[in-house]
Design a protein around this motif. Sequence first.
Motif, PDB file in Angstrom:
ATOM      1  N   SER A  93       0.833  -1.195   0.000  1.00 22.03           N
ATOM      2  CA  SER A  93       0.000   0.000   0.000  1.00 22.03           C
ATOM      3  C   SER A  93       0.875   1.255   0.000  1.00 22.03           C
ATOM      4  O   SER A  93       0.652   2.200  -0.772  1.00 22.03           O
ATOM      5  CB  SER A  93      -0.904  -0.037   1.235  1.00 22.03           C
ATOM      6  N   GLN A  94       1.911   1.259   0.845  1.00 23.59           N
ATOM      7  CA  GLN A  94       2.787   2.444   0.927  1.00 23.59           C
ATOM      8  C   GLN A  94       3.500   2.697  -0.398  1.00 23.59           C
ATOM      9  O   GLN A  94       3.643   3.836  -0.841  1.00 23.59           O
ATOM     10  CB  GLN A  94       3.829   2.253   2.033  1.00 23.59           C
ATOM     11  N   ALA A  95       3.975   1.616  -1.032  1.00 30.44           N
ATOM     12  CA  ALA A  95       4.707   1.782  -2.298  1.00 30.44           C
ATOM     13  C   ALA A  95       3.785   2.359  -3.359  1.00 30.44           C
ATOM     14  O   ALA A  95       4.160   3.279  -4.095  1.00 30.44           O
ATOM     15  CB  ALA A  95       5.286   0.447  -2.752  1.00 30.44           C
ATOM     16  N   LEU A  96       2.558   1.837  -3.437  1.00 36.91           N
ATOM     17  CA  LEU A  96       1.622   2.352  -4.440  1.00 36.91           C
ATOM     18  C   LEU A  96       1.325   3.828  -4.213  1.00 36.91           C
ATOM     19  O   LEU A  96       1.315   4.629  -5.150  1.00 36.91           O
ATOM     20  CB  LEU A  96       0.323   1.546  -4.398  1.00 36.91           C
ATOM     21  N   LEU A  97       1.103   4.192  -2.951  1.00 36.54           N
ATOM     22  CA  LEU A  97       0.734   5.581  -2.657  1.00 36.54           C
ATOM     23  C   LEU A  97       1.895   6.547  -2.869  1.00 36.54           C
ATOM     24  O   LEU A  97       1.685   7.756  -2.988  1.00 36.54           O
ATOM     25  CB  LEU A  97       0.197   5.686  -1.223  1.00 36.54           C
ATOM     26  N   SER A  98       3.116   6.026  -2.936  1.00 37.99           N
ATOM     27  CA  SER A  98       4.274   6.904  -3.181  1.00 37.99           C
ATOM     28  C   SER A  98       4.437   7.187  -4.674  1.00 37.99           C
ATOM     29  O   SER A  98       5.286   7.996  -5.057  1.00 37.99           O
ATOM     30  CB  SER A  98       5.546   6.259  -2.650  1.00 37.99           C
ATOM     31  N   GLY A  99       3.656   6.525  -5.516  1.00 33.69           N
ATOM     32  CA  GLY A  99       3.863   6.631  -6.962  1.00 33.69           C
ATOM     33  C   GLY A  99       2.822   7.492  -7.652  1.00 33.69           C
ATOM     34  O   GLY A  99       1.657   7.559  -7.229  1.00 33.69           O
ATOM     35  N   ALA A 100       3.243   8.183  -8.691  1.00 34.07           N
ATOM     36  CA  ALA A 100       2.355   8.916  -9.599  1.00 34.07           C
ATOM     37  C   ALA A 100       1.464   9.912  -8.842  1.00 34.07           C
ATOM     38  O   ALA A 100       1.920  10.616  -7.950  1.00 34.07           O
ATOM     39  CB  ALA A 100       1.541   7.932 -10.429  1.00 34.07           C
ATOM     40  N   SER A 101       0.172   9.951  -9.200  1.00 31.80           N
ATOM     41  CA  SER A 101      -0.774  10.870  -8.544  1.00 31.80           C
ATOM     42  C   SER A 101      -2.073  10.106  -8.353  1.00 31.80           C
ATOM     43  O   SER A 101      -2.263   9.028  -8.920  1.00 31.80           O
ATOM     44  CB  SER A 101      -1.047  12.069  -9.456  1.00 31.80           C
ATOM     45  N   GLY A 102      -2.989  10.686  -7.572  1.00 32.09           N
ATOM     46  CA  GLY A 102      -4.268  10.026  -7.340  1.00 32.09           C
ATOM     47  C   GLY A 102      -4.987   9.709  -8.645  1.00 32.09           C
ATOM     48  O   GLY A 102      -5.524   8.610  -8.824  1.00 32.09           O
ATOM     49  N   GLN A 103      -4.984  10.662  -9.581  1.00 30.19           N
ATOM     50  CA  GLN A 103      -5.698  10.451 -10.850  1.00 30.19           C
ATOM     51  C   GLN A 103      -5.083   9.303 -11.641  1.00 30.19           C
ATOM     52  O   GLN A 103      -5.800   8.471 -12.208  1.00 30.19           O
ATOM     53  CB  GLN A 103      -5.665  11.724 -11.709  1.00 30.19           C
ATOM     54  N   ILE A 104      -3.754   9.272 -11.686  1.00 31.73           N
ATOM     55  CA  ILE A 104      -3.089   8.206 -12.467  1.00 31.73           C
ATOM     56  C   ILE A 104      -3.311   6.853 -11.790  1.00 31.73           C
ATOM     57  O   ILE A 104      -3.585   5.853 -12.450  1.00 31.73           O
ATOM     58  CB  ILE A 104      -1.587   8.534 -12.641  1.00 31.73           C
ATOM     59  N   ARG A 105      -3.252   6.822 -10.467  1.00 31.93           N
ATOM     60  CA  ARG A 105      -3.468   5.546  -9.761  1.00 31.93           C
ATOM     61  C   ARG A 105      -4.899   5.044  -9.963  1.00 31.93           C
ATOM     62  O   ARG A 105      -5.145   3.847  -9.970  1.00 31.93           O
ATOM     63  CB  ARG A 105      -3.152   5.694  -8.267  1.00 31.93           C
ATOM     64  N   ASN A 106      -5.851   5.970 -10.120  1.00 32.74           N
ATOM     65  CA  ASN A 106      -7.234   5.553 -10.381  1.00 32.74           C
ATOM     66  C   ASN A 106      -7.353   4.824 -11.710  1.00 32.74           C
ATOM     67  O   ASN A 106      -8.241   3.995 -11.911  1.00 32.74           O
ATOM     68  CB  ASN A 106      -8.166   6.769 -10.436  1.00 32.74           C
ATOM     69  N   GLN A 107      -6.507   5.177 -12.651  1.00 23.76           N
ATOM     70  CA  GLN A 107      -6.596   4.649 -14.009  1.00 23.76           C
ATOM     71  C   GLN A 107      -5.666   3.443 -14.203  1.00 23.76           C
ATOM     72  O   GLN A 107      -5.991   2.506 -14.932  1.00 23.76           O
ATOM     73  CB  GLN A 107      -6.225   5.780 -14.990  1.00 23.76           C
ATOM     74  N   ALA A 108      -4.501   3.459 -13.560  1.00 24.13           N
ATOM     75  CA  ALA A 108      -3.458   2.451 -13.816  1.00 24.13           C
ATOM     76  C   ALA A 108      -3.844   1.091 -13.239  1.00 24.13           C
ATOM     77  O   ALA A 108      -4.437   1.001 -12.161  1.00 24.13           O
ATOM     78  CB  ALA A 108      -2.148   2.907 -13.194  1.00 24.13           C
ATOM     79  N   THR A 109      -3.483   0.038 -13.977  1.00 24.03           N
ATOM     80  CA  THR A 109      -3.777  -1.328 -13.534  1.00 24.03           C
ATOM     81  C   THR A 109      -2.508  -1.998 -13.007  1.00 24.03           C
ATOM     82  O   THR A 109      -1.384  -1.559 -13.280  1.00 24.03           O
ATOM     83  CB  THR A 109      -4.294  -2.164 -14.724  1.00 24.03           C
ATOM     84  N   VAL A 110      -2.717  -3.104 -12.297  1.00 28.88           N
ATOM     85  CA  VAL A 110      -1.581  -3.842 -11.740  1.00 28.88           C
ATOM     86  C   VAL A 110      -0.706  -4.422 -12.853  1.00 28.88           C
ATOM     87  O   VAL A 110       0.525  -4.319 -12.820  1.00 28.88           O
ATOM     88  CB  VAL A 110      -2.096  -4.949 -10.791  1.00 28.88           C
ATOM     89  N   GLY A 111      -1.350  -5.001 -13.883  1.00 31.29           N
ATOM     90  CA  GLY A 111      -0.566  -5.572 -14.996  1.00 31.29           C
ATOM     91  C   GLY A 111       0.248  -4.505 -15.707  1.00 31.29           C
ATOM     92  O   GLY A 111       1.430  -4.687 -16.010  1.00 31.29           O
ATOM     93  N   GLY A 112      -0.376  -3.357 -15.970  1.00 30.62           N
ATOM     94  CA  GLY A 112       0.320  -2.268 -16.659  1.00 30.62           C
ATOM     95  C   GLY A 112       1.426  -1.676 -15.817  1.00 30.62           C
ATOM     96  O   GLY A 112       2.481  -1.303 -16.332  1.00 30.62           O
ATOM     97  N   ASN A 113       1.196  -1.599 -14.512  1.00 33.21           N
ATOM     98  CA  ASN A 113       2.232  -1.054 -13.621  1.00 33.21           C
ATOM     99  C   ASN A 113       3.499  -1.913 -13.704  1.00 33.21           C
ATOM    100  O   ASN A 113       4.604  -1.398 -13.806  1.00 33.21           O
ATOM    101  CB  ASN A 113       1.680  -0.998 -12.181  1.00 33.21           C
ATOM    102  N   LEU A 114       3.311  -3.234 -13.684  1.00 31.58           N
ATOM    103  CA  LEU A 114       4.485  -4.123 -13.737  1.00 31.58           C
ATOM    104  C   LEU A 114       5.267  -3.949 -15.037  1.00 31.58           C
ATOM    105  O   LEU A 114       6.485  -4.078 -15.057  1.00 31.58           O
ATOM    106  CB  LEU A 114       4.047  -5.583 -13.620  1.00 31.58           C
TER     107      LEU A 114
END
Length: 329
Positions: A93-114
Amino acid sequence: MRPFAYERAATAEDALRRHAAGDGAVAYLGGGTNLVDLMRLGVAMPARLVDVARLPYDRIEHRADGGLVIGAAVRNSDLAADLGVRADHPLLSQALLSGASGQIRNQATVGGNLLQRTRCPYFQDISKACNKRDPGSGCPAIEGDHENLAILDHSPECVATHPSDMAVALAALDARVRVRQPDGEDVVPLERLYRSPGDDPSRDTTLAPGDLITGVEVPAPLRMPARYRKVRERASFAFALVSVAAALDVSGGSVRDCRIALGGVAPRPWRAHRAEDALRGRPATPGSFRAAAEAELAAADPLPGNAYKVPLAVNLVAAVLTDLAGEAS
Ligand SMILES: Cc1cc2nc3c(=O)[nH]c(=O)nc-3n(C[C@H](O)[C@H](O)[C@H](O)COP(=O)(O)OP(=O)(O)OC[C@H]3O[C@@H](n4cnc5c(N)ncnc54)[C@H](O)[C@@H]3O)c2cc1C
Ligand code: SF4
């Protein structure tokens, strides 16, 4: 931006079939936050996009032992906010929240992130040479702008880093990636998903063209204090200069177990096995933590402009472990 066809896959098999029919000019589309940017820049030029973000891999399954099966289409923000993830797998959870922005995290998927591509400035600029984008054209970063590039596991052909924060946490958690292939499903340890550049930097991963990520398995919770800390140039919208995902179990003043993974230093999330081995059974003191970090970074081979990352990584690992030891005792 070149014209392209858009298709929506109905099932994993359908996605694989559509990819195979595309004669090498097809890309899977997750949230599009990386791929569409690269298409706008002319770095990626697929003739067809097969949307896999609406496949039925949008759930987080909580297993009886606290482990997880995370669907590849789960959005980064949903994963970071999941109460079970926050309670049992705080590193993730901490690693995800340190990345990008709220808007991008709303759109980005786990597969695409990898599978997001490197942020090396030459890779993203089609007016420049780049072995990763245009094999054989050269690597201008080695003589040029490499301040944010790799100090470990690079090659004379490419010194790019992998940008994902989430993948660093998953490396520390011993996660495994579910991959759908024409002849069935494979489960790949995250550490074996990524490859060293060697003499072919064009391939970031060990996946074959058309392989579809369907999910990520995370084992039972670590049950020890854990932290993700990221050093970057700005407080948000910035990739890691160096990051660390660490967990520490202290018993009777000694390290019983630990996990350490680094981001921003290599073409893959870098699991610090040497530091972990050096620490187990040792006194849980700042001196041991620094010695273990130095043992890991002894393998570093920095370029002139990114030598600062070596002491930065040592200091970061030592500081995070010292904080965790304070929590553990
Ligand atoms: C301004 C900005 C700042 C950012 N900052 C950070 C940051 O600090 N830390 C960080 O970690 N990330 C950061 N990111 C990157 C962001 O996390 C990624 O863009 C995002 O996670 C990619 O996910 P996506 O679903 O949008 O992928 P897409 O763009 O849709 O796809 C990325 C790649 O994965 C492939 N793909 C997608 N799904 C699958 C699948 N299921 N199987 C096989 N292949 C697949 C695509 O074909 C493509 O090659 C930032 C992005 C932006 C734009
Ligand atoms: S470091 Fe890799 S991605 Fe960057 S210019 Fe060199 S070959 Fe391209």
